[in-house]
Design a protein around this motif. Structure first.
Motif, PDB file in Angstrom:
ATOM      1  N   SER A  82      78.410 -24.077 105.285  1.00 45.58           N
ATOM      2  CA  SER A  82      79.223 -23.374 104.700  1.00 45.58           C
ATOM      3  C   SER A  82      79.058 -22.115 105.948  1.00 45.58           C
ATOM      4  CB  SER A  82      79.337 -22.802 103.424  1.00 45.58           C
ATOM      5  OG  SER A  82      79.674 -23.861 102.544  1.00 45.58           O
ATOM      6  N   GLN A  83      77.966 -21.593 106.304  1.00 45.26           N
ATOM      7  CA  GLN A  83      77.548 -20.571 107.287  1.00 45.26           C
ATOM      8  C   GLN A  83      77.967 -20.916 108.627  1.00 45.26           C
ATOM      9  OE1 GLN A  83      73.497 -19.637 106.218  1.00 45.26           O
ATOM     10  NE2 GLN A  83      74.277 -18.544 104.212  1.00 45.26           N
ATOM     11  N   ARG A  84      78.362 -22.229 108.796  1.00 37.67           N
ATOM     12  CA  ARG A  84      78.656 -22.516 110.151  1.00 37.67           C
ATOM     13  C   ARG A  84      77.675 -22.412 111.359  1.00 37.67           C
ATOM     14  NH1 ARG A  84      82.588 -19.298 108.941  1.00 37.67           N
ATOM     15  NH2 ARG A  84      82.737 -18.302 111.009  1.00 37.67           N
ATOM     16  N   ASN A  85      76.329 -22.513 110.644  1.00 35.64           N
ATOM     17  CA  ASN A  85      75.115 -22.566 111.878  1.00 35.64           C
ATOM     18  C   ASN A  85      74.733 -23.697 112.037  1.00 35.64           C
ATOM     19  OD1 ASN A  85      72.547 -22.136 112.549  1.00 35.64           O
ATOM     20  ND2 ASN A  85      72.206 -20.271 111.294  1.00 35.64           N
ATOM     21  N   PRO A  86      74.772 -24.372 113.220  1.00 33.89           N
ATOM     22  CA  PRO A  86      74.677 -25.527 113.753  1.00 33.89           C
ATOM     23  C   PRO A  86      72.984 -25.711 113.521  1.00 33.89           C
ATOM     24  CG  PRO A  86      75.810 -24.773 115.348  1.00 33.89           C
ATOM     25  CD  PRO A  86      75.434 -23.625 114.423  1.00 33.89           C
ATOM     26  N   GLU A  87      72.045 -25.094 114.135  1.00 34.29           N
ATOM     27  CA  GLU A  87      70.591 -25.289 113.935  1.00 34.29           C
ATOM     28  C   GLU A  87      70.326 -25.325 112.686  1.00 34.29           C
ATOM     29  OE1 GLU A  87      68.871 -26.060 116.581  1.00 34.29           O
ATOM     30  OE2 GLU A  87      70.410 -25.527 118.137  1.00 34.29           O
ATOM     31  N   ALA A  88      70.719 -24.481 111.715  1.00 34.54           N
ATOM     32  CA  ALA A  88      70.265 -24.507 110.292  1.00 34.54           C
ATOM     33  C   ALA A  88      70.423 -25.723 109.567  1.00 34.54           C
ATOM     34  CB  ALA A  88      70.708 -23.405 109.628  1.00 34.54           C
ATOM     35  N   TYR A  89      71.911 -26.194 110.015  1.00 33.51           N
ATOM     36  CA  TYR A  89      72.574 -27.417 109.332  1.00 33.51           C
ATOM     37  C   TYR A  89      71.785 -28.554 109.976  1.00 33.51           C
ATOM     38  CZ  TYR A  89      76.163 -30.708 108.581  1.00 33.51           C
ATOM     39  OH  TYR A  89      77.047 -32.021 108.406  1.00 33.51           O
ATOM     40  N   TRP A  90      71.621 -28.740 111.312  1.00 37.16           N
ATOM     41  CA  TRP A  90      70.694 -30.022 111.596  1.00 37.16           C
ATOM     42  C   TRP A  90      69.478 -30.249 110.966  1.00 37.16           C
ATOM     43  CZ3 TRP A  90      72.494 -28.435 117.282  1.00 37.16           C
ATOM     44  CH2 TRP A  90      73.762 -28.652 117.507  1.00 37.16           C
ATOM     45  N   ALA A  91      68.804 -28.930 110.592  1.00 40.03           N
ATOM     46  CA  ALA A  91      67.511 -29.002 110.306  1.00 40.03           C
ATOM     47  C   ALA A  91      67.220 -29.817 109.086  1.00 40.03           C
ATOM     48  CB  ALA A  91      67.002 -27.710 110.057  1.00 40.03           C
ATOM     49  N   PHE A  92      68.378 -30.028 108.447  1.00 43.24           N
ATOM     50  CA  PHE A  92      68.145 -30.971 106.960  1.00 43.24           C
ATOM     51  C   PHE A  92      68.496 -32.555 107.499  1.00 43.24           C
ATOM     52  CE2 PHE A  92      69.922 -26.751 105.547  1.00 43.24           C
ATOM     53  CZ  PHE A  92      69.137 -26.829 104.435  1.00 43.24           C
ATOM     54  N   TYR A  93      68.644 -32.724 108.456  1.00 42.33           N
ATOM     55  CA  TYR A  93      68.574 -34.162 108.888  1.00 42.33           C
ATOM     56  C   TYR A  93      67.316 -34.805 109.469  1.00 42.33           C
ATOM     57  CZ  TYR A  93      73.630 -33.948 107.785  1.00 42.33           C
ATOM     58  OH  TYR A  93      74.801 -33.675 107.508  1.00 42.33           O
ATOM     59  N   ALA A  94      67.203 -36.010 109.631  1.00 43.59           N
ATOM     60  CA  ALA A  94      65.636 -36.450 110.096  1.00 43.59           C
ATOM     61  C   ALA A  94      65.644 -36.823 111.474  1.00 43.59           C
ATOM     62  CB  ALA A  94      65.580 -37.869 109.378  1.00 43.59           C
ATOM     63  N   GLY A  95      66.176 -35.672 112.222  1.00 42.23           N
ATOM     64  CA  GLY A  95      65.943 -35.632 113.779  1.00 42.23           C
ATOM     65  C   GLY A  95      66.464 -37.201 114.228  1.00 42.23           C
ATOM     66  N   GLU A  96      65.929 -37.581 115.403  1.00 38.36           N
ATOM     67  CA  GLU A  96      66.203 -38.810 115.882  1.00 38.36           C
ATOM     68  C   GLU A  96      66.158 -40.125 114.943  1.00 38.36           C
ATOM     69  OE1 GLU A  96      67.027 -38.918 119.129  1.00 38.36           O
ATOM     70  OE2 GLU A  96      66.485 -36.837 119.290  1.00 38.36           O
ATOM     71  N   LYS A  97      65.723 -39.892 113.605  1.00 37.31           N
ATOM     72  CA  LYS A  97      65.548 -41.111 112.797  1.00 37.31           C
ATOM     73  C   LYS A  97      67.096 -41.055 111.940  1.00 37.31           C
ATOM     74  CE  LYS A  97      61.018 -40.661 111.998  1.00 37.31           C
ATOM     75  NZ  LYS A  97      59.665 -40.265 110.843  1.00 37.31           N
ATOM     76  N   PHE A  98      67.966 -39.935 112.182  1.00 41.57           N
ATOM     77  CA  PHE A  98      69.310 -39.853 111.677  1.00 41.57           C
ATOM     78  C   PHE A  98      70.195 -40.864 112.527  1.00 41.57           C
ATOM     79  CE2 PHE A  98      73.522 -37.827 111.474  1.00 41.57           C
ATOM     80  CZ  PHE A  98      73.732 -38.145 110.017  1.00 41.57           C
ATOM     81  N   THR A  99      70.835 -41.520 111.805  1.00 43.56           N
ATOM     82  CA  THR A  99      71.959 -42.379 112.528  1.00 43.56           C
ATOM     83  C   THR A  99      73.278 -41.877 112.073  1.00 43.56           C
ATOM     84  OG1 THR A  99      70.396 -44.327 112.690  1.00 43.56           O
ATOM     85  CG2 THR A  99      72.922 -44.437 113.092  1.00 43.56           C
ATOM     86  N   PRO A 100      74.115 -41.027 112.724  1.00 43.44           N
ATOM     87  CA  PRO A 100      75.526 -40.822 112.111  1.00 43.44           C
ATOM     88  C   PRO A 100      76.429 -41.798 112.172  1.00 43.44           C
ATOM     89  CG  PRO A 100      75.002 -39.676 114.277  1.00 43.44           C
ATOM     90  CD  PRO A 100      73.800 -40.717 114.076  1.00 43.44           C
ATOM     91  N   ALA A 101      77.476 -41.756 111.171  1.00 42.41           N
ATOM     92  CA  ALA A 101      78.375 -42.717 110.647  1.00 42.41           C
ATOM     93  C   ALA A 101      79.223 -42.889 111.784  1.00 42.41           C
ATOM     94  CB  ALA A 101      79.057 -42.231 109.405  1.00 42.41           C
ATOM     95  N   HIS A 102      80.038 -43.927 111.809  1.00 42.75           N
ATOM     96  CA  HIS A 102      81.198 -44.411 112.723  1.00 42.75           C
ATOM     97  C   HIS A 102      80.743 -44.692 114.085  1.00 42.75           C
ATOM     98  CE1 HIS A 102      83.754 -43.153 109.050  1.00 42.75           C
ATOM     99  NE2 HIS A 102      83.148 -42.099 109.327  1.00 42.75           N
ATOM    100  N   GLY A 103      79.665 -45.016 114.262  1.00 43.61           N
ATOM    101  CA  GLY A 103      79.088 -45.483 115.520  1.00 43.61           C
ATOM    102  C   GLY A 103      78.881 -44.235 116.592  1.00 43.61           C
ATOM    103  N   GLN A 104      78.870 -43.090 115.712  1.00 44.96           N
ATOM    104  CA  GLN A 104      78.796 -42.031 116.919  1.00 44.96           C
ATOM    105  C   GLN A 104      77.241 -41.926 117.404  1.00 44.96           C
ATOM    106  OE1 GLN A 104      80.852 -38.019 115.842  1.00 44.96           O
ATOM    107  NE2 GLN A 104      80.666 -39.011 114.045  1.00 44.96           N
ATOM    108  N   SER A 105      76.843 -41.464 118.734  1.00 44.58           N
ATOM    109  CA  SER A 105      75.430 -41.192 118.934  1.00 44.58           C
ATOM    110  C   SER A 105      75.092 -39.965 118.400  1.00 44.58           C
ATOM    111  CB  SER A 105      75.471 -41.061 120.579  1.00 44.58           C
ATOM    112  OG  SER A 105      76.065 -40.117 120.993  1.00 44.58           O
ATOM    113  N   LEU A 106      73.648 -39.487 118.266  1.00 48.31           N
ATOM    114  CA  LEU A 106      73.187 -38.197 117.873  1.00 48.31           C
ATOM    115  C   LEU A 106      73.577 -37.184 118.802  1.00 48.31           C
ATOM    116  CD1 LEU A 106      71.470 -37.124 115.428  1.00 48.31           C
ATOM    117  CD2 LEU A 106      69.581 -37.546 116.933  1.00 48.31           C
ATOM    118  N   GLU A 107      73.617 -37.342 119.849  1.00 52.51           N
ATOM    119  CA  GLU A 107      74.245 -36.440 120.804  1.00 52.51           C
ATOM    120  C   GLU A 107      75.563 -35.786 120.745  1.00 52.51           C
ATOM    121  OE1 GLU A 107      74.314 -35.539 125.666  1.00 52.51           O
ATOM    122  OE2 GLU A 107      73.703 -37.366 124.844  1.00 52.51           O
TER     123      GLU A 107
END
Length: 337
Positions: A82-107
């Motif tokens: 909700s605060q629209r903070n990308p770095e804080a938002y990304w910190a909740f994901y498992a880094g390189e171990k996270f796989t986005p949906a719909h075939g998107q690359s992490l980058e």
């Protein structure tokens, strides 16, 4: 009359032992008797094949301490979002171990997230009806316990409201607990059938599709050695050629199949497909009744609902409803996140 000769074929595993196989009707073998293409259900019945069944453990409840930890994580995640903070938002994901949906690359997922956040002037994310699904399906539970991460399946209702769009959905997640706490490993919106579409009786996890000249025994043996109960479901294509769909499990609900597919990839590194299953394939598969929300969690952000209504100016509220139906391709969507 001499008995009809059959072409040699590898027999798929049969779940119901001791029962003689029914003779395959001419239409299933050649497709010429009645001119109608037999369904996989007809072929399955003729072959005496039953799909693998996953037993649902009853009476199992999620650990209250674990539920509280998951609840705290998701509430903090929604706040960072909700605060629209990308770095804080990304910190909740498992880094390189996270796989986005719909075939998107992490980058690309990170780039898209940053673009959306920077393009918003208002964003409010609320969560409720948390469902922590206790236990993991066998044999995935044993395979995943060999690692250093404890995984859990989570579902909840999500309310997403910005100055561009307003969206309500049921979100599915796989969370994993590492040394530094819980992280998000997989995430996607729940499956919603298209209006007017026909929902199949069930869904299956397919790890291989073979034609009639291939030998499914090797694949069957490989997965059996890992503790699974694979089965080769025979089907006929439009050209009346036999194929085998090697499957590991069947489910009534697509969401449960998606959880299994995610966990299978985490446990074995093998990706799979979710394919429709016919009624004959679902013999013995119990109906899945969604468990009640974890006790005590209620609305994860009830305190903020009133604040959200006050924080958005009236003009922005009107814009949200007006733009919902005609948002441009540059606006954020559930799938983009």
């Amino acid at each position: 009359a001499a008995p009809e000769k059959k072409a040699p074929a590898v027999e798929p595993p049969v779940a119901q032992e001791g029962k003689p196989k029914a003779a395959i009707p001419p239409s299933a073998k050649t497709g010429k008797a009645d001119g109608v293409k037999p369904s996989s259900a007809q072929v399955n019945a003729a072959e005496g094949v039953s799909p693998p069944v996953l037993e649902k453990k009853g009476g199992e409840e999620a650990d209250p301490k674990m539920v509280a930890e998951v609840q705290a994580l998701l509430q903090s995640w929604a706040t960072a979002w909700s605060q629209r903070n990308p770095e804080a938002y990304w910190a909740f994901y498992a880094g390189e171990k996270f796989t986005p949906a719909h075939g998107q690359s992490l980058e690309m997922w990170r780039k898209r997230t940053k673009e959306i956040f920077h393009g918003l002037t208002f964003l409010q994310v609320d969560l409720d009806n948390l469902e922590v699904i206790p236990g993991l399906p066998a044999p995935l539970d044993g395979l995943l316990k060999k690692g250093a991460i404890a995984f859990v399946q989570v579902a909840f209702h999500e309310s997403y409201r910005s100055n561009h769009v307003q969206n309500f959905s049921r979100k599915l997640m796989i969370l994993g607990k590492e040394t530094d706490g819980w992280k998000i490993f997989r995430e996607a919106a729940s499956f919603v059938p298209q209006p007017g579409s026909v929902t199949p009786p069930g869904f299956a996890i397919q790890v291989a599709a073979l034609d009639e000249t291939a030998n499914p025994k090797k694949i069957i043996d490989e997965w059996s050695a890992k503790g699974f109960q694979p089965v080769a479901i025979p089907t006929l294509d439009e050209q009346k050629k036999r194929h085998y769909s090697v499957r590991l499990a069947h489910f009534r609900e697509r969401d449960r199949a998606l959880f299994f597919r995610w966990l299978l990839l985490l446990a074995t590194g093998v990706d799979s497909l979710i394919v429709p299953a016919e009624a004959a394939d679902m013999g013995g598969v119990a109906e899945v009744v969604s468990s009640t929300p974890a006790r005590g969690e209620g609305d994860l952000k009830a305190r903020e609902r009133g604040a959200a209504e006050k924080s958005a100016p009236k003009k922005e509220k009107t814009d949200a409803s007006d733009k919902k139906s005609n948002a441009s391709e540059t606006d954020e969507t559930e799938g983009d996140r």
